[in-house]
Write a protein that holds these residues in place. Structure first.
Motif, PDB file in Angstrom:
ATOM      1  N   SER A   1       0.876  -1.074   0.072  1.00  0.00           N
ATOM      2  CA  SER A   1      -0.029  -0.156  -0.042  1.00  0.00           C
ATOM      3  C   SER A   1       0.913   1.435   0.004  1.00  0.00           C
ATOM      4  N   ALA A   2       1.808   1.085   0.829  1.00  0.00           N
ATOM      5  CA  ALA A   2       3.031   2.345   0.867  1.00  0.00           C
ATOM      6  C   ALA A   2       3.469   2.621  -0.667  1.00  0.00           C
ATOM      7  N   MET A   3       3.714   1.477  -1.393  1.00  0.00           N
ATOM      8  CA  MET A   3       4.213   1.677  -2.701  1.00  0.00           C
ATOM      9  C   MET A   3       3.372   2.425  -3.838  1.00  0.00           C
ATOM     10  N   VAL A   4       2.198   2.260  -3.639  1.00  0.00           N
ATOM     11  CA  VAL A   4       1.058   2.631  -4.507  1.00  0.00           C
ATOM     12  C   VAL A   4       1.325   3.811  -5.051  1.00  0.00           C
TER      13      VAL A   4
ATOM     14  N   SER B   1       5.006  -6.415  -8.075  1.00  0.00           N
ATOM     15  CA  SER B   1       4.615  -7.529  -8.503  1.00  0.00           C
ATOM     16  C   SER B   1       5.199  -8.706  -7.559  1.00  0.00           C
ATOM     17  N   PHE B   2       6.163  -8.602  -6.978  1.00  0.00           N
ATOM     18  CA  PHE B   2       6.682  -9.628  -6.161  1.00  0.00           C
ATOM     19  C   PHE B   2       6.072  -9.558  -4.876  1.00  0.00           C
ATOM     20  N   ILE B   3       6.012  -8.285  -4.341  1.00  0.00           N
ATOM     21  CA  ILE B   3       5.536  -7.846  -2.998  1.00  0.00           C
ATOM     22  C   ILE B   3       3.912  -8.508  -3.081  1.00  0.00           C
ATOM     23  N   THR B   4       3.282  -8.568  -4.005  1.00  0.00           N
ATOM     24  CA  THR B   4       1.872  -8.941  -4.265  1.00  0.00           C
ATOM     25  C   THR B   4       1.641 -10.385  -3.838  1.00  0.00           C
ATOM     26  N   LEU B   5       2.807 -11.208  -4.275  1.00  0.00           N
ATOM     27  CA  LEU B   5       2.671 -12.532  -4.246  1.00  0.00           C
ATOM     28  C   LEU B   5       2.230 -13.185  -2.639  1.00  0.00           C
ATOM     29  N   PRO B   6       3.211 -12.711  -1.595  1.00  0.00           N
ATOM     30  CA  PRO B   6       2.770 -13.070  -0.424  1.00  0.00           C
ATOM     31  C   PRO B   6       1.525 -12.597   0.277  1.00  0.00           C
ATOM     32  N   VAL B   7       0.853 -11.368  -0.446  1.00  0.00           N
ATOM     33  CA  VAL B   7      -0.236 -10.735   0.280  1.00  0.00           C
ATOM     34  C   VAL B   7      -1.260 -11.611  -0.456  1.00  0.00           C
ATOM     35  N   GLU B   8      -1.144 -12.213  -1.898  1.00  0.00           N
ATOM     36  CA  GLU B   8      -2.378 -12.859  -2.226  1.00  0.00           C
ATOM     37  C   GLU B   8      -2.253 -14.554  -1.781  1.00  0.00           C
ATOM     38  N   PHE B   9      -1.108 -14.992  -1.452  1.00  0.00           N
ATOM     39  CA  PHE B   9      -1.079 -16.101  -0.919  1.00  0.00           C
ATOM     40  C   PHE B   9      -1.615 -16.201   0.561  1.00  0.00           C
ATOM     41  N   ASP B  10      -1.234 -15.329   1.384  1.00  0.00           N
ATOM     42  CA  ASP B  10      -1.636 -15.171   2.566  1.00  0.00           C
ATOM     43  C   ASP B  10      -3.418 -15.036   2.853  1.00  0.00           C
ATOM     44  N   ALA B  11      -3.780 -13.993   1.874  1.00  0.00           N
ATOM     45  CA  ALA B  11      -5.206 -14.081   1.793  1.00  0.00           C
ATOM     46  C   ALA B  11      -5.843 -15.322   1.608  1.00  0.00           C
ATOM     47  N   SER B  12      -5.475 -16.104   0.551  1.00  0.00           N
ATOM     48  CA  SER B  12      -6.017 -17.324   0.438  1.00  0.00           C
ATOM     49  C   SER B  12      -5.887 -18.298   1.557  1.00  0.00           C
ATOM     50  N   LYS B  13      -4.651 -18.297   2.132  1.00  0.00           N
ATOM     51  CA  LYS B  13      -4.425 -19.278   3.514  1.00  0.00           C
ATOM     52  C   LYS B  13      -5.577 -19.036   4.415  1.00  0.00           C
TER      53      LYS B  13
END
Length: 219
Positions: A108-111, A153-165
């Motif tokens: 969010s800080a990068m946006v 793009s790479f910071i988005t990965l743990p965000v998406e995986f964690d949300a699914s988890k």
């Protein structure tokens, strides 16, 4: 880059195929996407997030600015394993926001910086390539800006995986899906996550492509 384009097309096709397949199977609990989202938010003590319907297909997202879980028209009303997976996943982002999940805060800080970079990046890269025989400065700036988007793009990965988890753990604990439906939801979310993986790798491939011009010129 060609390989990544083919991989992206394959993953996108597979995701749509999986979503269509799991959309045809009714949820045993009979809960709609909206009801599942509201239930997950309530179970996590989140009372300041609204669940609303948004036009389009696969347009589901969580907006931290106005604290809304936006579910596509189908997911909002549907009572299927696919709708349950998507609704719970988007609520997973709301839970991340409420718990101040570090990777979400970083993203969010990068946006703001990313919005500026994406606006001028392609023009700067074009100018940099055209002027490469004169100066490498514009191209260096362009590569730096593209590196920022690749990092995002790479910071988005743990965000998406964690949300699914979080979504899958909650659905299993709450009992809103059967064991079979949980497997369907997990499969659907896996392929949704793969779209982000391919996008990140595609961004990295493009970054290396532009960087090869820069470092080739310096050599």
């Amino acid at each position: 880059m060609i390989v990544m384009m083919l991989a992206s097309a394959l993953v996108s096709w597979t995701l749509k195929s999986k979503f269509e397949k799991y959309s045809k199977l009714g949820l045993t609990s009979g809960l709609s996407g909206r009801e599942i989202a509201e239930l997950m938010l309530a179970d996590n003590g989140i009372t300041d997030v609204r669940v609303i319907s948004t036009p389009g297909k696969l347009t589901d997202h969580y907006n931290p600015a106005d604290k809304t879980v936006n579910l596509s028209e189908y997911v909002y009303e549907a009572r299927s394993a696919a709708a349950a997976a998507v609704a719970a996943h988007e609520c997973g982002h709301a839970v991340q926001h409420a718990r101040a999940y570090s990777f979400l805060k970083f993203r969010s800080a990068m946006v703001p910086a990313l919005s500026v970079a994406s606006r001028y990046m392609q023009w700067i890269l074009l100018i940099g390539i055209l002027m490469i025989q004169t100066t490498i400065l514009p191209l260096a700036i362009g590569v730096a800006l593209f590196a920022l988007t690749t990092l995002f793009s790479f910071i988005t990965l743990p965000v998406e995986f964690d949300a699914s988890k979080r979504a899958l753990a909650w659905m299993s604990t709450r009992g809103v899906v059967t064991t079979q439906e949980h497997g369907m939801a997990k499969d659907a979310l896996k392929w949704a996550a793969m779209t982000y993986v391919v996008a990140a790798l595609g961004s990295l491939a493009t970054l290396l492509y532009y960087a090869s011009f820069l470092f080739g010129r310096r050599d």
